[in-house]
Enzyme design. Structure first.
Site, short mmCIF file in Angstrom:
data_model
loop_
_atom_site.label_atom_id
_atom_site.label_comp_id
_atom_site.label_asym_id
_atom_site.label_seq_id
_atom_site.Cartn_x
_atom_site.Cartn_y
_atom_site.Cartn_z
CG HIS A 126 -2.21 0.77 0.98
ND1 HIS A 126 -3.24 0.27 0.23
CD2 HIS A 126 -2.62 1.99 1.38
CE1 HIS A 126 -4.24 1.15 0.19
NE2 HIS A 126 -3.88 2.20 0.89
CG ASP A 187 -9.22 6.89 8.28
OD1 ASP A 187 -9.78 6.79 9.38
OD2 ASP A 187 -8.80 7.98 7.83
CD GLU A 298 -10.52 10.35 10.18
OE1 GLU A 298 -10.95 10.54 9.01
OE2 GLU A 298 -9.76 9.42 10.48
#
Length: 547
Positions: A126, A187, A298
């Protein structure tokens, strides 16, 4: 009379007009000699390099491993989520044990500076800028590492021991079997433990628990010398803090002990909108310091986007449907505050009162309050739902030129005015996150770089580029936009630091680390002196000796 013996057409004497002085001829001979010498030297160098490279695979094949090398199928290790860089390794190691990882690194270490080989640990792939790639080197597939098996320990101070190649989503499911869960998250949970701990690992819980690197008790590390070292704050503390947020420069994380807490069953998930940036940030900062506040805080930015609330209705319910139906965005830049409160069913009444109390103190647009209730797992794994949808449309494996920044609180309004007010004219093809965290929850002994203020904001431009597009959703446009943002921050002296940083020169890295650079460089010389590890970060260049 002295003459230089040259072709008759160029016979020169000192008594003639000296159109070609003797030193010119001597210089020409010197140049020819140097050219010949350089050709000979480079030929020998090439032969020696080719000999080294050709002998490397057989050298690696002789290592006694429980796992195995793959020298043919390596293309997957030359790609990552960023989908912009492709550096092909010579080999991919699929380790079955920590000793496999130690063996390959120690082998390369013992080869000394004459070897070109470098090593990169690759988790779930990632990374964004080729950080987990190793051009012509060895990529270690960390997801192959299944030893030791994940183990959850209950008690007064519960924790889980997990492999560095374990995915956080698997840790969530295993710890939930014991009614427990890690405290701090990212997240997106389909990332490896070693990958996020090498950066920091942040999400909406960071204001309370700090990043993931603030919730680690012990680590097992394989250093750049091939040494397997157990470390914690008390034991080998310098290595422990170096590796956390260390961008893979000092060792490969092969095991981590992660703090746990009692897990809730349900989550109240809330979204509400602001048209005024000052009110938005004031409420965010108020909430991160409040008592009995939300568990997740957030926010994100919405620029020139209509029909927003209608998109929410598929999964969220408006508190006042009539008012919500009358809301018009009118092309304004809006700011969404996203909140979550964790609870168990027996605590529903108390939690409802707390939520009502906190919401009553906020200055949002009343008609835009939307809420829902989901399970704890569904909330934490919410991004994976989007991933599945995007994959089905062929929109997941596209370039992701993300830009993640830490902005000091004192400069966040300057940043918003310059970026949201001028540089960005429409919502990008991906979310723009913005939320505050507290410096007191970060350990300044780790390698991660953050602004020097008590409160700072994460601003993340999580953009996806549409392949072959030349418009505002195309890769070149987004990269130009990112460059403009960085140039604005630099020009305005905002004190911004990149999260998941990417630079191409050591001078830029030196500026990024600032006063921490000397310590970072010293740690590198101790734990990975040949610069074998994580070459894709482009911080240190492996020096090659031919003596």
């Amino acid at each position: 009379m002295i003459q230089l013996l040259l072709p008759s057409t160029t016979l020169i004497s000192f008594n003639s007009k000296m159109r070609y002085p003797p030193f010119v001829i001597i210089r020409e001979h010197n140049i020819l000699f140097l050219k010949g010498f350089m050709i000979l030297f480079l030929s020998c160098l090439t032969i020696r390099l080719n000999f080294c490279v050709s002998s490397l695979p057989s050298s690696l094949k002789t290592l006694p491993l429980q796992g195995h090398f793959n020298f043919d199928q390596v293309s997957h290790a030359a790609r990552d989520f960023g989908n912009r860089y492709q550096y092909y390794p010579m080999a991919v190691l699929h380790p079955k044990s920590v000793s496999d990882i130690a063996a390959i690194i120690k082998h390369i270490w013992q080869m000394g500076p004459r070897s070109q080989l470098t090593v990169a640990a690759r988790g779930h792939g990632h990374s964004l800028q080729g950080q987990a790639q190793a051009h012509g080197g060895v990529v270690i597939n960390m997801e192959s590492l299944k030893v030791p098996e994940m183990q959850v320990y209950t008690g007064n101070s519960p924790y889980v021991d997990a492999s560095g190649g374990e995915l956080w989503i698997n840790i969530l499911h295993e710890s939930l079997r014991h009614g427990l869960a890690p405290k701090s998250w990212t997240d997106y949970l389909h990332l490896t433990v070693g990958g996020t701990l090498s950066n920091a690992g942040i999400s909406g819980q960071a204001f309370r628990h700090g990043p993931q690197i603030s919730n680690v008790e012990q680590l097992e590390i394989v250093t750049g010398k091939g040494e397997v070292v157990n470390c914690s704050e008390e034991q080998n503390g310098e290595l422990f803090h170096s590796v956390l947020g260390g961008l893979g420069q000092f060792g490969i994380i092969t095991r981590a002990r992660i703090s746990l807490e009692p897990a809730p069953a349900k989550v109240k998930w809330i979204r509400l909108l602001y048209a005024d940036f000052t009110a938005f940030t004031r409420d965010q900062e108020k909430l991160i310091f409040a008592e009995s506040t939300f568990d997740y805080i957030e926010g994100f930015v919405i620029i020139n986007r209509t029909g927003l609330l209608n998109n929410w209705r598929s999964s969220f319910n408006p508190q006042d449907p009539v008012q919500a139906s009358q809301f018009k965005s009118d092309g304004r830049t809006l700011f969404c505050l996203e909140l979550a409160k964790y609870f168990n069913l027996e605590d529903s009444d108390v939690v409802n009162e707390e939520v009502e109390k906190h919401l009553s103190l906020l200055d949002y647009i009343p008609s835009t309050l939307f809420l829902t209730e989901v399970t704890y797992v569904d909330f934490l794994d919410r991004v994976h739902v989007s991933e599945v949808k995007l994959r089905s449309k062929g929109l997941w494996e596209v370039p992701h030129p993300w830009l993640n920044l830490f902005i000091p609180k004192s400069k966040i309004h300057n940043f918003a005015e310059g970026v949201f007010g001028n540089i960005l004219t429409e919502t990008s093809n991906g979310p723009i996150l913005i939320y505050p965290v507290k410096k007191s929850k970060w350990d300044n002994r780790t390698s991660v770089v953050i602004p020097d203020e008590d409160v700072f904001y994460l601003v993340a431009f999580l953009t996806s580029a549409v392949p072959s597009s030349n418009g505002s959703d195309g890769l070149e446009h987004i990269l130009t936009q990112n460059k403009r943002i960085l140039e604005y921050c630099e020009r305005s002296h905002l004190g911004v630091k990149q999260y998941l940083p990417h630079y191409t020169t050591q001078e830029e890295w030196r500026a990024h680390f600032g006063p921490q650079w000397e310590a970072f460089q010293q740690r590198k010389s101790v734990y990975d002196p040949l610069a074998i590890l994580a070459p894709g970060q482009r911080i240190f260049q492996k020096s090659i000796s031919f003596s």
